[in-house]
Scaffold this active site. Structure first.
Site, PDB file in Angstrom:
ATOM      1  N   HIS A 118       0.808  -1.213   0.000  1.00 35.12           N
ATOM      2  CA  HIS A 118       0.000   0.000   0.000  1.00 35.12           C
ATOM      3  C   HIS A 118       0.846   1.271   0.000  1.00 35.12           C
ATOM      4  CE1 HIS A 118      -3.409  -2.641   0.982  1.00 35.12           C
ATOM      5  NE2 HIS A 118      -4.151  -1.660   0.527  1.00 35.12           N
ATOM      6  N   GLY A 119       2.054   1.208   0.464  1.00 34.86           N
ATOM      7  CA  GLY A 119       2.852   2.424   0.452  1.00 34.86           C
ATOM      8  C   GLY A 119       4.227   2.226   1.056  1.00 34.86           C
TER       9      GLY A 119
END
Length: 466
Positions: A317-318
């Site tokens: 996700h990041g």
């Protein structure tokens, strides 16, 4: 280019639909490929060649993997191909995160790369990986036609933010698919549902979150308004995009998998992740969790596999520590349920619903923070740490201004609206009225959404950064 934008709605989409419909059957995938590359180039002019290279590399690798399947060369080739895809993803997405982490831990001053994150790279990389692994396993034949393969990887409806479409699910549809008025109408309705979710709900909740970040009057009430608003924003934003993608897929004859199934009605975190971002969860299950051994090698190994999967889920996700901690947070919750609490939660659904909403809300506060200190501050604010006042004038103003939309969003995140609409459409006393009103309802969503967009309302898209 956002789906929820005037250029997409009134220029790009009508043009691609028109050319797609008039194109001969043998050229329809070529039309999709051309417009998908144009769609990507609209936002990534400098990196479209990288994207094209990734597609070409995936196609060639698939052909070779099929040819050497079963030989001693197959596994090394698969390993090198997967490493190349992950290497590109790692360089563009994680290199600066790694360098800055090393600098902070060792007190160094290593220069950062400063490379831009290509839009959608996490999604199309996972599609390429699943294709190659499936070809290696013999689950699917390699695609011989480079245009069809390129259309699969680059298909603009799901390119930017999923759902993650596996080649095995649409291989037959790439060659043979039907286009009927019923499917087209269904696709339009599904697209408009997603558009309304994004523009009318997600953007409104996003505006409230932005107002919270800009406030000079923090209060406990404002922190709770922010947490609830982001909980709703990220659901309507991402599920709305998935609805639009699924609707567009139907317009072009494809059936994409459902990506959300009302996750906020879950009574356990295990159930929540069966309903939230389903395509990502199933991808990690089939290509990471099960190959690691799943639950077949004892309880300790299963818990280790869960930890690995969720650390990777957070990183997917990041590239920041708050995403890593967010993934580990869910690893702890899921492990706790497997060891102790799942059976109890299944027997106490009401408590389970409250538990899910509260923990997921805390998780998204961590998820949305720009840094770990900000995450700690946001969570502390929910519990009145730091001598915060309970109320503030700005928070009360926001509650009055956004209160009705918040309530509508809470109801809209449940199956109730769909169940009510279905019952009215099937009941003899209301069926005729629904049929008469329905076209005006869908036109109203389009016109109202257009009015919001023309007015220049708050219109970010959260999953662009992934």
């Amino acid at each position: 280019m956002l789906f929820s934008s005037i250029p997409f709605l009134y220029y790009f989409l009508p043009a691609v639909i028109l050319l797609y419909l008039i194109a001969p059957k043998g050229l329809k995938n070529a039309v999709l490929l051309a417009f998908s590359l144009l769609f990507y180039a609209w936002g990534e002019k400098k990196l479209v060649l990288l994207f094209a290279f990734a597609i070409l590399f995936g196609w060639v690798t698939g052909l070779i993997l099929e040819r050497v399947r079963g030989s001693r060369w197959a596994k090394p080739l698969l390993f090198l191909s997967v490493a190349a895809d992950l290497g590109l993803l790692g360089y563009f997405k994680y290199s600066d995160f790694f360098l800055s982490s090393v600098n902070g831990a060792l007190g160094l001053a290593l220069p950062l790369t400063g490379v831009a994150l290509p839009i959608g790279i996490s999604f199309y990389t996972f599609q390429l990986l699943s294709y190659k692994i499936d070809v290696y396993r013999g689950s699917v034949p390699a695609q011989k036609n480079p245009v069809d393969f390129g259309a699969y990887v680059s298909m603009f409806p799901q390119l930017i933010a999923g759902p993650i479409v596996r080649y095995a699910d649409i291989a037959e549809q790439l060659a043979h698919r039907s286009h009927t008025l019923e499917r087209i109408a269904s696709g339009i309705r599904r697209f408009l549902i997603g558009l309304g979710k994004k523009v009318l709900f997600a953007n409104t909740f996003g505006a409230l979150c932005a107002q919270f970040r800009a406030t000079t009057e923090p209060s406990v009430l404002f922190y709770w308004l922010y947490a609830v608003s982001f909980l709703l924003q990220i659901y309507f934003d991402f599920s709305g995009y998935s609805d639009m993608a699924i609707g567009l897929g139907r317009l072009f004859g494809f059936d994409f998998m459902e990506n959300f199934q009302h996750p906020y009605i879950s009574a356990s975190i295990t159930e929540f992740w069966r309903r939230w971002h389903i395509s990502l969860g199933s991808w990690f299950r089939d290509y990471v969790y099960i190959p690691l051994g799943g639950n077949r090698r004892g309880k300790s190994r299963q818990l280790l596999n869960i930890l690995v999967v969720w650390m990777l889920t957070g990183l997917w996700h990041g590239a920041a520590w708050n995403f890593v901690l967010w993934g580990l947070f869910y690893a702890v919750l899921l492990t706790t349920e497997k060891l102790w609490t799942k059976q109890w939660l299944d027997q106490h659904k009401a408590v389970g619903h409250i538990y899910v909403l509260f923990t997921v809300m805390l998780g998204f506060v961590l998820f949305n923070a720009d840094s770990l200190p900000q995450a700690a501050s946001d969570i502390a604010g929910l519990f009145a740490f730091g001598r915060l006042p309970l109320l503030s004038q700005e928070a009360l103003y926001c509650l009055r201004s956004f209160g009705v939309t918040l309530l509508l969003g809470m109801v809209g995140a449940t199956p109730l609206p769909a169940l009510l609409a279905k019952r009215m459409a099937e009941h003899p006393k209301t069926k005729t009225v629904v049929q008469m009103v329905e076209p005006f309802f869908w036109a109203g969503i389009l016109l109202l959404s257009t009015a919001y967009l023309v007015d220049g309302s708050f219109n970010p898209f959260l999953y662009f950064r992934f």
